[in-house]
Enzyme design. Structure first.
Site, short mmCIF file in Angstrom:
data_model
loop_
_atom_site.label_atom_id
_atom_site.label_comp_id
_atom_site.label_asym_id
_atom_site.label_seq_id
_atom_site.Cartn_x
_atom_site.Cartn_y
_atom_site.Cartn_z
N HIS A 101 0.83 -1.21 0.00
CA HIS A 101 0.00 0.00 0.00
C HIS A 101 0.85 1.25 0.00
O HIS A 101 2.06 1.21 0.26
CB HIS A 101 -0.90 0.02 1.25
CG HIS A 101 -0.14 0.20 2.53
ND1 HIS A 101 0.67 -0.77 3.06
CD2 HIS A 101 -0.06 1.26 3.37
CE1 HIS A 101 1.22 -0.33 4.17
NE2 HIS A 101 0.80 0.90 4.39
N ASP A 103 0.34 4.98 2.12
CA ASP A 103 -0.44 5.30 3.31
C ASP A 103 -1.68 6.13 2.98
O ASP A 103 -1.60 7.14 2.28
CB ASP A 103 0.45 6.03 4.33
CG ASP A 103 1.51 5.09 4.90
OD1 ASP A 103 1.20 3.90 5.06
OD2 ASP A 103 2.63 5.55 5.15
N HIS A 251 4.75 0.13 0.25
CA HIS A 251 5.51 -0.66 1.22
C HIS A 251 4.67 -1.78 1.79
O HIS A 251 3.43 -1.78 1.70
CB HIS A 251 6.11 0.22 2.31
CG HIS A 251 5.10 0.99 3.10
ND1 HIS A 251 4.47 2.12 2.63
CD2 HIS A 251 4.60 0.79 4.34
CE1 HIS A 251 3.65 2.58 3.55
NE2 HIS A 251 3.69 1.79 4.59
N ARG A 266 4.74 6.32 14.16
CA ARG A 266 4.90 6.92 12.82
C ARG A 266 4.31 8.32 12.84
O ARG A 266 3.22 8.52 13.40
CB ARG A 266 4.15 6.06 11.79
CG ARG A 266 4.42 6.49 10.35
CD ARG A 266 3.63 5.65 9.37
NE ARG A 266 2.33 6.25 9.09
CZ ARG A 266 1.31 5.62 8.50
NH1 ARG A 266 1.44 4.36 8.13
NH2 ARG A 266 0.16 6.24 8.28
C1 SIN Z 1 3.15 1.16 7.93
O1 SIN Z 1 3.32 2.34 8.20
O2 SIN Z 1 2.44 0.77 7.01
C2 SIN Z 1 3.90 0.15 8.77
C3 SIN Z 1 5.24 -0.16 8.23
C4 SIN Z 1 6.03 -1.06 9.12
O3 SIN Z 1 5.55 -1.40 10.21
O4 SIN Z 1 7.14 -1.43 8.76
#
Ligand code: SIN
Length: 275
Positions: A101, A103, A251, A266
């Site tokens: 995805h 974000d 990612h 985050r």
């Molecule tokens: C995310 O922000 O999608 C999580 C990425 C991660 O936990 O490595």
């Protein structure tokens, strides 16, 4: 590109760089900020080691790049609405980012970037894969690029978030999650490069095609985007930071460490309407 205030080591030909010679716990000077920004635009995702930022330092770092985004579903820690908690342990039923995805692409103005700080990581596992949507777009045939030009797709928050945060106190029975229509191919507002902008998590269908045809096209694009050629893989250590550009990067967080703990915060930076 020559950098004076930081050291930048590319991870692959297409995406990712490790950055040294910078302390993200301290406010960035003008030159450091400019070089970090240039490196980010050039490599799409940057990785840093040994950066034990506090929550305030983490937010200050994000704010250098823009206003901070508030997540439409995930309950934040007390007093920090701009923080997204990334946590998994033996009781978890989901982890953030289990499917490829970008974000929160379900919003009309999806976040431009995200900065993830993990302070607890499993002994092995818990890597994150990042894929360059520039490289994925560039590798399409000219015929496919022409076919995709002008197509738009629906990105749905409902299909991702409904019920997901209930166990963490996020009752969403009265919530309406965002939904947006975005171009299948967008142009990055800083670099001017074209990038594929559909993902398995949020994209529900292509507006301008019959359902079955759109479904087949999306599956073809997802499989294409997921080719290892366009990827880099980050192995986390405690106090590593990754910052990625959601306009050109997808990612995937690998959950191969259950029931071990992986934990961090985050911050997410607001973006503009994809064009
Ligand atoms: C995310 O922000 O999608 C999580 C990425 C991660 O936990 O490595």
């Amino acid at each position: 590109m020559a950098y004076q205030s930081i050291t930048v080591r590319p991870c692959t030909a297409n995406i990712g760089a490790e950055v040294d010679g910078i302390d993200l716990c301290k406010p960035l000077g003008n030159q450091q900020f400019q070089e970090l920004h240039d490196a980010w635009m050039a490599h799409q995702v940057l990785f840093f080691r040994n950066q034990p930022v506090t929550v305030e330092q983490h937010k200050a770092l994000g704010r250098k790049f823009g206003d901070l985004h508030i997540h439409p579903g995930s309950p934040p820690p007390d007093g920090h609405p701009e923080i997204l908690v990334v946590h998994a342990d033996g009781t978890s039923k989901h982890v953030s980012g289990e499917r490829w995805h970008t974000d929160v692409s379900c919003e009309a103005e999806p976040p431009m970037g995200s900065i993830l700080h993990l302070w607890q990581v499993p002994e092995v596992g818990g890597d994150t894969l990042f894929a360059s949507m520039y490289a994925a777009y560039d590798a399409l045939s000219e015929r496919m690029k022409t076919y995709l030009e002008g197509l738009t797709a629906v990105h749905s928050g409902e299909q991702v978030y409904r019920g997901r945060y209930v166990a963490r106190g996020g009752d969403d029975s009265h919530k309406v999650y965002p939904q947006a229509v975005h171009p299948v191919v967008r142009t990055h507002p800083v670099t001017g490069r074209k990038t594929l902008y559909v993902n398995r998590n949020f994209t529900s269908h292509i507006v301008d095609l019959p359902r079955d045809e759109g479904k087949a096209v999306l599956e073809l694009l997802y499989q294409h985007c997921e080719k290892p050629d366009f990827q880099t893989r980050f192995k986390w250590q405690p106090d590593s930071i990754a910052m990625w550009d959601n306009r050109c990067v997808q990612h995937l967080a690998i959950w191969d460490y259950y029931p071990q703990v992986r934990s961090g915060y985050r911050v997410t930076i607001k973006g503009d309407r994809p064009k």
